[in-house]
Design a protein around this motif. Sequence first.
Motif, short mmCIF file in Angstrom:
data_model
loop_
_atom_site.label_atom_id
_atom_site.label_comp_id
_atom_site.label_asym_id
_atom_site.label_seq_id
_atom_site.Cartn_x
_atom_site.Cartn_y
_atom_site.Cartn_z
N ASN A 183 -12.02 3.12 2.54
CA ASN A 183 -12.76 3.67 3.65
C ASN A 183 -12.17 5.01 4.07
OD1 ASN A 183 -14.44 1.35 3.85
ND2 ASN A 183 -12.88 0.31 5.09
N ASP A 184 -12.96 5.76 4.80
CA ASP A 184 -12.52 7.06 5.30
C ASP A 184 -11.90 7.89 4.18
OD1 ASP A 184 -12.07 9.09 7.16
OD2 ASP A 184 -10.14 8.27 7.79
N ASP A 221 1.75 4.80 1.40
CA ASP A 221 1.66 5.29 2.77
C ASP A 221 0.40 6.12 3.00
OD1 ASP A 221 5.24 5.89 3.17
OD2 ASP A 221 4.04 4.09 3.46
N TYR A 258 0.83 -1.19 0.00
CA TYR A 258 0.00 0.00 0.00
C TYR A 258 0.86 1.24 0.00
CZ TYR A 258 -3.79 -3.10 1.55
OH TYR A 258 -4.73 -4.10 1.65
N THR A 275 -8.09 -1.31 1.62
CA THR A 275 -7.79 -2.73 1.73
C THR A 275 -7.95 -3.38 0.37
OG1 THR A 275 -8.57 -2.80 4.02
CG2 THR A 275 -8.30 -4.91 2.87
N LYS A 297 -2.62 3.65 3.76
CA LYS A 297 -2.51 2.58 4.74
C LYS A 297 -3.50 2.80 5.88
CE LYS A 297 2.30 1.27 3.94
NZ LYS A 297 3.69 1.24 4.48
N GLY A 298 -4.18 1.74 6.24
CA GLY A 298 -5.17 1.82 7.28
C GLY A 298 -6.54 2.22 6.81
N ARG A 299 -6.64 2.69 5.58
CA ARG A 299 -7.93 3.11 5.04
C ARG A 299 -8.38 2.26 3.86
NH1 ARG A 299 -8.41 7.85 2.69
NH2 ARG A 299 -6.21 8.04 2.11
#
Length: 125
Positions: free
Chosen positions: A86-87, A64, A62, A71, A67-69
Amino acid sequence: QVQLLESGGGLVQAGGSLTLSCNASGSIFSIASINAMGWSRQTPGEQRELVASITRGGSMSYADSVKGRFTISRDNAKNTVIMQMNDLKPEDTAVYYCASWSPRTAVGVTTVRYWGQGTQVTVSS
């Protein structure tokens, strides 16, 4: 020989979600030549950047900024990759291009074997 068909782009408010789908079609031989698939994006005046990728074996990468948003996942049997976003933020606004890579090729924007036509993602603030 390989066609990458994208769907899922659209307009969403900041904080919302979208799901992009990319299906690879072609001969069994051309499909077998795909080692990785993923998504890149491009905004006006900027270079195309790699967002996320996944190999046939499931290795994921991913950017940077997502990342975390975001998938990424894949269904090898269906020759499809999914990117759940997401987000979402206004800075995610871009044309998103599905991409595929051949074996023994580094996964990057400059090494793409096949490109999709692109799907617009617009995130309003």
